[in-house]
Design an enzyme around this catalytic site. Structure first.
Site, PDB file in Angstrom:
ATOM      1  N   GLU A  68       0.834  -1.217   0.000  1.00 60.10           N
ATOM      2  CA  GLU A  68       0.000   0.000   0.000  1.00 60.10           C
ATOM      3  C   GLU A  68       0.864   1.261   0.000  1.00 60.10           C
ATOM      4  O   GLU A  68       0.530   2.253  -0.644  1.00 60.10           O
ATOM      5  CB  GLU A  68      -0.939   0.011   1.215  1.00 60.10           C
ATOM      6  CG  GLU A  68      -1.979  -1.098   1.213  1.00 60.10           C
ATOM      7  CD  GLU A  68      -2.816  -1.137  -0.053  1.00 60.10           C
ATOM      8  OE1 GLU A  68      -3.084  -0.077  -0.640  1.00 60.10           O
ATOM      9  OE2 GLU A  68      -3.189  -2.250  -0.461  1.00 60.10           O
ATOM     10  N   HIS A  71       1.884   2.238  -3.413  1.00 53.17           N
ATOM     11  CA  HIS A  71       0.825   2.988  -4.121  1.00 53.17           C
ATOM     12  C   HIS A  71       0.848   4.455  -3.683  1.00 53.17           C
ATOM     13  O   HIS A  71       0.830   5.362  -4.504  1.00 53.17           O
ATOM     14  CB  HIS A  71      -0.566   2.442  -3.755  1.00 53.17           C
ATOM     15  CG  HIS A  71      -0.914   1.118  -4.376  1.00 53.17           C
ATOM     16  ND1 HIS A  71      -0.787   0.862  -5.708  1.00 53.17           N
ATOM     17  CD2 HIS A  71      -1.449  -0.020  -3.827  1.00 53.17           C
ATOM     18  CE1 HIS A  71      -1.210  -0.372  -5.967  1.00 53.17           C
ATOM     19  NE2 HIS A  71      -1.609  -0.930  -4.842  1.00 53.17           N
TER      20      HIS A  71
HETATM   21 ZN   LIG Z   1      -2.645  -2.680  -4.506  1.00 58.28          ZN
END
Ligand SMILES: [Zn+2]
Length: 387
Positions: A68, A71
């Site tokens: 995450e 991202h």
């Molecule tokens: Zn992802």
């Protein structure tokens, strides 16, 4: 879902743990401690097995966080607002608030997570091999192998081109780049996402019926979540498309009357409240806007306290209400709306308060749209051609 306990702040991103992350941590620990470890290494003492299982579960959650974080970091580098990650029952969620701006940005942000998961899987596999050769304890080798296998499985699952999985985002950005039509690309990716979600629900049902295992229930929950998320993405895109190009000034309610924040809730209900409104900007003694009071916040005041409590005790202070400028794009302003002000944004022209955007204003705009300006390139019939 944007709530939870703040557990860390990395590269400017807040990492929060929602209570439901405990469920996934417990399931992973249980799977390792009661399944994987006793089966592979039956002579491991139970205490050691459970301890190793807990460590393994935490490491897996850490690798989900790394995914995450990738991202969020790439999003921030590309100028998209991404300040929070929440860890919860289905892993992690990066809260990307800004708009993608371009297909390329979405592609890079979507690909960053799987890339990190790939690196983690390869690293864990390499570590397990090195440890096996070096004669490290079997339990450590097993943990590294397990981390590699789970990360590899998650990677494959994540790359399925079903919105909102990363594979679906990659597909959407590729379609968007090719056809230059973001809405159409979203509809296609979201429809695949919904179909895939229902397929997973179906597989889970079949699993429950045939084997009666808990894994089937889990699959059904994941499928349901995916199908719902795909539908929300599609709706969000429809909203974005119908607001595309609109300025705040075109959508807002102009100069709504403010209510003195020092009046009591009782007085407010008797003299100011109107059934059509869901929130009211308030003003302080100097006449400036000092907050926003929502009808829901007023409802929570017990009747016995209505004559004593003032609006300033239940309102959202002005510095915590999202603010926008009249010339700003509505889609940009909407990226800031929060739960606290229940979707309301105050509009200021410099220091001057000029309007409010409420969810109803947005709904009206979406429902009725705006007359499109006539096309400039083709002159209306009957008009002399412009030379
Ligand atoms: Zn992802």
């Amino acid at each position: 879902m944007n709530q939870g306990v703040l557990i860390a702040r990395l590269a400017g991103v807040r990492i929060r743990a929602h209570w439901s992350v405990v469920v996934i941590a417990a399931l992973l620990t249980w799977g390792l401690g009661a399944g994987v470890i006793p089966v592979a290494l039956p002579r491991t003492p139970a205490v050691v097995a459970w301890l190793a299982a807990a460590v393994g579960a935490l490491l897996l959650i850490a690798s989900l966080t790394a995914h995450e974080l990738a991202h969020s970091i790439v999003a921030r580098r590309r100028g998209v607002q991404a300040d929070d990650i929440t860890l919860w029952v289905f892993g992690g969620v990066s809260h990307i608030r800004g708009d993608w701006q371009s297909a390329r940005t979405e592609l890079l942000v979507a690909a960053a997570g799987p890339l990190v998961t790939f690196v983690v899987a390869v690293l864990c596999f390499a570590v397990s091999e090195v440890m096996a050769v070096a004669g490290a304890p079997d339990l450590l080798v097993l943990l590294a192998q397990w981390l590699a296998a789970i990360n590899a499985t998650l990677l494959v699952f994540n790359l399925i081109p079903a919105f909102p999985l990363d594979g679906g985002r990659i597909l959407r950005s590729a379609l968007w780049a090719r056809r230059h039509d973001r809405s159409r690309a979203t509809v296609i990716a979201a429809q695949i996402g919904r179909a895939f979600g229902f397929l997973i629900v179906g597989l889970g049902m079949l699993d429950v019926l045939l084997t009666g295992s808990f894994g089937g229930v889990w699959l059904m929950l994941i499928g349901w979540f995916l199908a719902g998320a795909a539908r929300n993405e599609q709706r969000g895109e429809a909203v974005r498309a119908s607001l595309a190009g609109a300025r705040v000034a075109e959508v807002m309610s102009i100069n709504p009357a403010t209510v003195p924040s020092w009046v009591t809730v009782d007085l407010f209900l008797k003299h100011y409240a109107s059934p059509a409104r869901t929130a009211y900007p308030t003003n302080g003694l100097d006449g400036r806007v000092d907050g926003l009071v929502t009808v829901n916040a007023l409802r929570r005041v017990p009747p016995s306290q209505r004559t004593t409590r003032r609006l300033s005790e239940v309102f959202v202070p002005v510095d915590q209400v999202p603010a926008a400028r009249p010339d700003e794009l509505v889609t940009d302003a909407l990226t800031r709306v929060g739960r606290q002000s229940e979707g309301h944004t105050l509009v200021f022209d410099g220091e001057r308060f000029v309007g409010v955007i409420s969810p109803a204003d947005i709904g009206r705009r979406i429902q009725f749209g705006v007359p499109k300006p006539p096309p400039l390139s083709t002159p209306a019939p009957g008009l002399p051609p412009v030379v």
